[in-house]
Design a protein around this motif. Sequence first.
Motif, PDB file in Angstrom:
ATOM      1  N   LYS A  18       0.832  -1.207   0.000  1.00 40.57           N
ATOM      2  CA  LYS A  18       0.000   0.000   0.000  1.00 40.57           C
ATOM      3  C   LYS A  18       0.867   1.258   0.000  1.00 40.57           C
ATOM      4  CE  LYS A  18      -3.928   2.275   0.762  1.00 40.57           C
ATOM      5  NZ  LYS A  18      -4.913   2.401  -0.277  1.00 40.57           N
ATOM      6  N   ARG A  19       1.912   1.229   0.784  1.00 39.08           N
ATOM      7  CA  ARG A  19       2.747   2.426   0.947  1.00 39.08           C
ATOM      8  C   ARG A  19       3.782   2.599  -0.165  1.00 39.08           C
ATOM      9  NH1 ARG A  19       6.151   4.645   5.923  1.00 39.08           N
ATOM     10  NH2 ARG A  19       6.567   6.654   4.983  1.00 39.08           N
ATOM     11  N   PHE A  20       4.363   1.489  -0.667  1.00 40.52           N
ATOM     12  CA  PHE A  20       5.525   1.622  -1.541  1.00 40.52           C
ATOM     13  C   PHE A  20       5.361   1.082  -2.962  1.00 40.52           C
ATOM     14  CE2 PHE A  20       7.346   1.399   2.792  1.00 40.52           C
ATOM     15  CZ  PHE A  20       7.923   2.663   2.825  1.00 40.52           C
ATOM     16  N   TYR A  21       4.362   0.265  -3.216  1.00 38.83           N
ATOM     17  CA  TYR A  21       4.283  -0.405  -4.520  1.00 38.83           C
ATOM     18  C   TYR A  21       4.267   0.579  -5.687  1.00 38.83           C
ATOM     19  CZ  TYR A  21       2.791  -3.229  -8.427  1.00 38.83           C
ATOM     20  OH  TYR A  21       2.724  -3.818  -9.660  1.00 38.83           O
ATOM     21  N   MET A  22       3.413   1.578  -5.640  1.00 37.19           N
ATOM     22  CA  MET A  22       3.288   2.506  -6.766  1.00 37.19           C
ATOM     23  C   MET A  22       4.579   3.295  -6.975  1.00 37.19           C
ATOM     24  SD  MET A  22       0.454   1.782  -8.105  1.00 37.19           S
ATOM     25  CE  MET A  22       0.351   3.076  -9.328  1.00 37.19           C
ATOM     26  N   GLN A  23       5.250   3.658  -5.898  1.00 36.23           N
ATOM     27  CA  GLN A  23       6.525   4.372  -6.021  1.00 36.23           C
ATOM     28  C   GLN A  23       7.577   3.486  -6.677  1.00 36.23           C
ATOM     29  OE1 GLN A  23       7.760   5.786  -2.181  1.00 36.23           O
ATOM     30  NE2 GLN A  23       5.868   6.926  -1.846  1.00 36.23           N
ATOM     31  N   ILE A  24       7.644   2.249  -6.232  1.00 36.19           N
ATOM     32  CA  ILE A  24       8.617   1.315  -6.804  1.00 36.19           C
ATOM     33  C   ILE A  24       8.325   1.102  -8.283  1.00 36.19           C
ATOM     34  CG2 ILE A  24       9.438  -1.078  -6.772  1.00 36.19           C
ATOM     35  CD1 ILE A  24       8.888  -1.029  -3.701  1.00 36.19           C
ATOM     36  N   LEU A  25       7.073   0.863  -8.608  1.00 39.53           N
ATOM     37  CA  LEU A  25       6.688   0.643  -9.999  1.00 39.53           C
ATOM     38  C   LEU A  25       7.047   1.852 -10.860  1.00 39.53           C
ATOM     39  CD1 LEU A  25       5.274  -1.126 -12.131  1.00 39.53           C
ATOM     40  CD2 LEU A  25       3.132  -0.006 -11.470  1.00 39.53           C
ATOM     41  N   GLN A  26       6.732   3.030 -10.389  1.00 42.78           N
ATOM     42  CA  GLN A  26       7.022   4.246 -11.148  1.00 42.78           C
ATOM     43  C   GLN A  26       8.520   4.399 -11.389  1.00 42.78           C
ATOM     44  OE1 GLN A  26       5.588   7.840  -9.323  1.00 42.78           O
ATOM     45  NE2 GLN A  26       6.273   9.120 -11.001  1.00 42.78           N
ATOM     46  N   HIS A  27       9.320   4.169 -10.373  1.00 42.77           N
ATOM     47  CA  HIS A  27      10.772   4.322 -10.517  1.00 42.77           C
ATOM     48  C   HIS A  27      11.367   3.248 -11.430  1.00 42.77           C
ATOM     49  CE1 HIS A  27      11.262   7.712  -7.866  1.00 42.77           C
ATOM     50  NE2 HIS A  27      10.537   7.107  -6.944  1.00 42.77           N
ATOM     51  N   VAL A  28      10.893   2.031 -11.300  1.00 44.30           N
ATOM     52  CA  VAL A  28      11.401   0.957 -12.162  1.00 44.30           C
ATOM     53  C   VAL A  28      11.055   1.245 -13.623  1.00 44.30           C
ATOM     54  CG1 VAL A  28      11.135  -1.488 -12.767  1.00 44.30           C
ATOM     55  CG2 VAL A  28      11.476  -0.825 -10.388  1.00 44.30           C
ATOM     56  N   ASN A  66      -5.635   2.257  -5.035  1.00 45.91           N
ATOM     57  CA  ASN A  66      -6.234   3.530  -5.434  1.00 45.91           C
ATOM     58  C   ASN A  66      -7.052   4.091  -4.276  1.00 45.91           C
ATOM     59  OD1 ASN A  66      -7.547   5.674  -6.587  1.00 45.91           O
ATOM     60  ND2 ASN A  66      -8.358   4.536  -8.330  1.00 45.91           N
ATOM     61  N   ASP A  67      -6.497   5.083  -3.607  1.00 42.68           N
ATOM     62  CA  ASP A  67      -7.195   5.686  -2.464  1.00 42.68           C
ATOM     63  C   ASP A  67      -8.455   6.435  -2.886  1.00 42.68           C
ATOM     64  OD1 ASP A  67      -5.368   4.750  -0.578  1.00 42.68           O
ATOM     65  OD2 ASP A  67      -4.052   6.485  -0.868  1.00 42.68           O
ATOM     66  N   GLU A  68      -8.445   6.989  -4.088  1.00 42.20           N
ATOM     67  CA  GLU A  68      -9.596   7.761  -4.554  1.00 42.20           C
ATOM     68  C   GLU A  68     -10.775   6.871  -4.934  1.00 42.20           C
ATOM     69  OE1 GLU A  68      -8.363  10.432  -7.640  1.00 42.20           O
ATOM     70  OE2 GLU A  68      -6.727  11.222  -6.415  1.00 42.20           O
ATOM     71  N   ASN A  69     -10.485   5.646  -5.354  1.00 41.71           N
ATOM     72  CA  ASN A  69     -11.538   4.709  -5.734  1.00 41.71           C
ATOM     73  C   ASN A  69     -11.133   3.310  -5.275  1.00 41.71           C
ATOM     74  OD1 ASN A  69     -13.582   3.233  -6.860  1.00 41.71           O
ATOM     75  ND2 ASN A  69     -13.084   3.716  -8.985  1.00 41.71           N
ATOM     76  N   PRO A  70     -11.291   3.003  -3.990  1.00 43.00           N
ATOM     77  CA  PRO A  70     -10.847   1.714  -3.451  1.00 43.00           C
ATOM     78  C   PRO A  70     -11.561   0.501  -4.047  1.00 43.00           C
ATOM     79  CG  PRO A  70     -11.621   3.181  -1.690  1.00 43.00           C
ATOM     80  CD  PRO A  70     -11.849   3.879  -2.980  1.00 43.00           C
ATOM     81  N   LYS A  71     -12.683   0.724  -4.711  1.00 44.61           N
ATOM     82  CA  LYS A  71     -13.407  -0.398  -5.325  1.00 44.61           C
ATOM     83  C   LYS A  71     -12.809  -0.801  -6.672  1.00 44.61           C
ATOM     84  CE  LYS A  71     -17.743   0.639  -3.051  1.00 44.61           C
ATOM     85  NZ  LYS A  71     -18.148  -0.477  -2.281  1.00 44.61           N
ATOM     86  N   GLN A  72     -11.985   0.076  -7.251  1.00 43.76           N
ATOM     87  CA  GLN A  72     -11.349  -0.236  -8.531  1.00 43.76           C
ATOM     88  C   GLN A  72     -10.298  -1.327  -8.313  1.00 43.76           C
ATOM     89  OE1 GLN A  72      -8.923   2.877 -10.294  1.00 43.76           O
ATOM     90  NE2 GLN A  72      -9.412   2.157 -12.356  1.00 43.76           N
ATOM     91  N   VAL A  75      -5.354  -4.046 -10.796  1.00 43.87           N
ATOM     92  CA  VAL A  75      -4.899  -4.210 -12.178  1.00 43.87           C
ATOM     93  C   VAL A  75      -5.417  -3.054 -13.036  1.00 43.87           C
ATOM     94  CG1 VAL A  75      -5.089  -5.649 -14.250  1.00 43.87           C
ATOM     95  CG2 VAL A  75      -4.621  -6.712 -12.036  1.00 43.87           C
ATOM     96  N   ASP A  76      -6.692  -2.729 -12.902  1.00 37.48           N
ATOM     97  CA  ASP A  76      -7.253  -1.614 -13.679  1.00 37.48           C
ATOM     98  C   ASP A  76      -6.603  -0.290 -13.300  1.00 37.48           C
ATOM     99  OD1 ASP A  76      -8.935  -3.341 -15.012  1.00 37.48           O
ATOM    100  OD2 ASP A  76     -10.699  -2.856 -13.793  1.00 37.48           O
ATOM    101  N   TYR A  77      -6.387  -0.097 -12.021  1.00 36.89           N
ATOM    102  CA  TYR A  77      -5.769   1.141 -11.550  1.00 36.89           C
ATOM    103  C   TYR A  77      -4.354   1.291 -12.114  1.00 36.89           C
ATOM    104  CZ  TYR A  77      -3.597   4.501  -8.367  1.00 36.89           C
ATOM    105  OH  TYR A  77      -2.905   5.563  -7.841  1.00 36.89           O
ATOM    106  N   ILE A  78      -3.579   0.240 -12.038  1.00 36.32           N
ATOM    107  CA  ILE A  78      -2.201   0.301 -12.525  1.00 36.32           C
ATOM    108  C   ILE A  78      -2.181   0.463 -14.044  1.00 36.32           C
ATOM    109  CG2 ILE A  78      -0.091  -1.077 -12.803  1.00 36.32           C
ATOM    110  CD1 ILE A  78      -0.636  -2.005  -9.882  1.00 36.32           C
ATOM    111  N   TYR A  79      -3.082  -0.217 -14.717  1.00 37.58           N
ATOM    112  CA  TYR A  79      -3.183  -0.064 -16.170  1.00 37.58           C
ATOM    113  C   TYR A  79      -3.422   1.409 -16.522  1.00 37.58           C
ATOM    114  CZ  TYR A  79      -4.806  -0.624 -20.955  1.00 37.58           C
ATOM    115  OH  TYR A  79      -4.944  -0.518 -22.310  1.00 37.58           O
ATOM    116  N   GLU A  80      -4.400   2.019 -15.884  1.00 41.02           N
ATOM    117  CA  GLU A  80      -4.725   3.420 -16.162  1.00 41.02           C
ATOM    118  C   GLU A  80      -3.580   4.350 -15.763  1.00 41.02           C
ATOM    119  OE1 GLU A  80      -8.450   4.310 -14.257  1.00 41.02           O
ATOM    120  OE2 GLU A  80      -9.537   2.838 -15.479  1.00 41.02           O
ATOM    121  N   TYR A  81      -2.952   4.053 -14.658  1.00 39.50           N
ATOM    122  CA  TYR A  81      -1.841   4.870 -14.168  1.00 39.50           C
ATOM    123  C   TYR A  81      -0.679   4.861 -15.167  1.00 39.50           C
ATOM    124  CZ  TYR A  81       1.981   6.364 -11.104  1.00 39.50           C
ATOM    125  OH  TYR A  81       3.067   7.009 -10.572  1.00 39.50           O
ATOM    126  N   ILE A  82      -0.291   3.674 -15.600  1.00 39.47           N
ATOM    127  CA  ILE A  82       0.814   3.556 -16.554  1.00 39.47           C
ATOM    128  C   ILE A  82       0.427   4.185 -17.890  1.00 39.47           C
ATOM    129  CG2 ILE A  82       2.246   1.942 -17.862  1.00 39.47           C
ATOM    130  CD1 ILE A  82       2.018   0.024 -15.463  1.00 39.47           C
TER     131      ILE A  82
END
Length: 157
Positions: A18-28, A66-72, A75-82
């Motif tokens: 929850k805390r680090f995954y998105m940061q790690i993914l973005q940096h990688v 996704n804190d803004e839409n926890p029901k999403q 996979v969908d959130y990361i797809y949209e983010y990337i």
Amino acid sequence: MLDRVEHLPRDQSQPFYKRFYMQILQHVLAVVADSSQVHVAGLTYYAEVLCRLFKACEFLITVPLNDENPKQSNVDYIYEYIASIFVQHFTNLTEAQIRVIIKGFFSFNTDQGGMRNHLRDFLVQIKEFNGEDTSDLFLEEREAEIQAVQAKKNAVP
């Protein structure tokens, strides 16, 4: 690090994700897309890391990212983010190309060789647009091929 987190109890791994995954993914992804960085560690290394990241998203992370839409779904959130990042940074790529690239990250997350080839295709698309030489993307395989031929040659009496 990802291997360690994967084997932690759920009450410890999920807060980490929850805390680090998105940061790690973005940096990688930033390092992978930087053409000057790929040859440093090699495509195989980056493919392994991407496999772990996308496999974690699909199979291990149960906490909503996704804190803004926890029901999403994650996979969908990361797809949209990337997709939003790629649209901004790789203006030469079409939406269809970006869709295929991201779907490939998820589809090849259990196949390191497939991920390596998929990653190479992505990098070729980026480099060709920039007019850069793409031959360095094949060095790792070429070196392995040369070593195999040399070993075979040395084995013959």
